[in-house]
Design an enzyme around this catalytic site. Structure first.
Site, mmCIF file in Angstrom:
data_model
loop_
_atom_site.group_PDB
_atom_site.id
_atom_site.type_symbol
_atom_site.label_atom_id
_atom_site.label_comp_id
_atom_site.label_asym_id
_atom_site.label_seq_id
_atom_site.Cartn_x
_atom_site.Cartn_y
_atom_site.Cartn_z
ATOM 1 N N ASP A 25 0.866 -1.168 0.000
ATOM 2 C CA ASP A 25 0.000 0.000 0.000
ATOM 3 C C ASP A 25 0.914 1.232 0.000
ATOM 4 O O ASP A 25 2.120 1.117 0.251
ATOM 5 C CB ASP A 25 -0.891 -0.046 1.245
ATOM 6 C CG ASP A 25 -1.740 1.190 1.386
ATOM 7 O OD1 ASP A 25 -2.386 1.589 0.400
ATOM 8 O OD2 ASP A 25 -1.764 1.763 2.491
ATOM 9 N N ASP A 32 -0.205 5.158 0.976
ATOM 10 C CA ASP A 32 -0.485 6.098 2.070
ATOM 11 C C ASP A 32 -0.633 5.356 3.394
ATOM 12 O O ASP A 32 -1.435 4.426 3.523
ATOM 13 C CB ASP A 32 -1.777 6.859 1.778
ATOM 14 C CG ASP A 32 -1.707 7.627 0.465
ATOM 15 O OD1 ASP A 32 -1.036 8.674 0.434
ATOM 16 O OD2 ASP A 32 -2.310 7.171 -0.517
ATOM 17 N N ASP A 52 -1.579 -0.665 5.839
ATOM 18 C CA ASP A 52 -1.895 -0.113 7.158
ATOM 19 C C ASP A 52 -3.376 -0.176 7.499
ATOM 20 O O ASP A 52 -3.795 0.363 8.522
ATOM 21 C CB ASP A 52 -1.450 1.353 7.234
ATOM 22 C CG ASP A 52 -2.381 2.273 6.460
ATOM 23 O OD1 ASP A 52 -2.641 1.998 5.277
ATOM 24 O OD2 ASP A 52 -2.861 3.264 7.041
#
Length: 214
Positions: free
Chosen positions: A10, A12, A168
């Site tokens: 991922d 961000d 995240d």
């Protein structure tokens, strides 16, 4: 210890902390539409599903046409202020360099528009590590749908069992499971460790990947 040939990341909240710049664009947008500014923690909690969903959560009573107008406004502002207060998390550059030296394949799968993802990675000299960058607008479906993960697998010529997804958010855990790949959550990003309970493992620092993935 996981022996994997492909690492899918991922963006961000995983490779970069972009929350301040995203919050600035979101606040600029909602203020122009008559709403009060929101704190960065509130905005950060709603990052990950794409701009449309972010604005729907910040302005839940607005009709679709106003959300679409806000989305265009957000993209215009954010595109002009992409890396004002964004930074790469500690350990990212060195860890990616190690995996590259080990011959690992790497890709980015994000719900951020792909043009913005490409620009951010290039700005921070990270683009060269990745064989593919897949954004939220690259395919008909975005995470948590497995389609972008499956596209990364295809680009790398790897099967699901040969890959691990690092992110995240519960979105990443769900997308990874749907695609049949292992998942590792990062607790330093935009979500708490508790929210990452669906991942196979959770790390507190990016460079911990070096002892988990081989």
């Amino acid at each position: 210890m996981l022996k994997k040939h492909l690492l899918i990341f991922d963006l961000d909240g995983t490779l970069i902390d972009s929350s301040a710049d995203i919050a600035a664009a979101a606040n600029r947008t909602i203020e122009s539409m008559g709403y009060a500014r929101r704190g960065i923690d509130k905005i950060k909690a709603d990052i990950g599903w794409g701009v449309k969903t972010l604005l729907e959560r910040l302005m839940p009573d607005e009709p679709p046409e106003r959300i679409e107008a806000g989305r265009r406004m957000f993209l215009d502002f954010y595109g002009a202020h992409l890396v004002v207060d964004t930074y790469v998390y500690p350990g990212v550059q060195e860890t990616l360099a190690l995996f590259k030296s080990l011959g690992k394949k790497m890709a980015v799968v994000t719900n951020k528009p792909v043009a913005f993802a490409e620009r951010v990675l290039t700005e921070f000299n990270l683009r060269g590590y990745f064989l593919a960058v897949i954004g939220g607008d690259s395919f008909a479906n975005r995470k948590p749908h497995p389609e972008p993960i499956e596209a990364a697998l295809k680009a790398a010529g790897c099967g699901a069992l040969e890959a691990v997804l690092v992110g995240d958010s519960p979105i990443d855990c769900e997308a990874g499971r749907a695609a049949g790949v292992s998942t590792i959550g990062v607790s330093y990003g935009f979500r708490s460790r508790e929210e990452l309970s669906g991942c196979a493992a959770v790390i507190d620092k990016f460079d911990e990947l070096k002892r988990i993935v081989r």
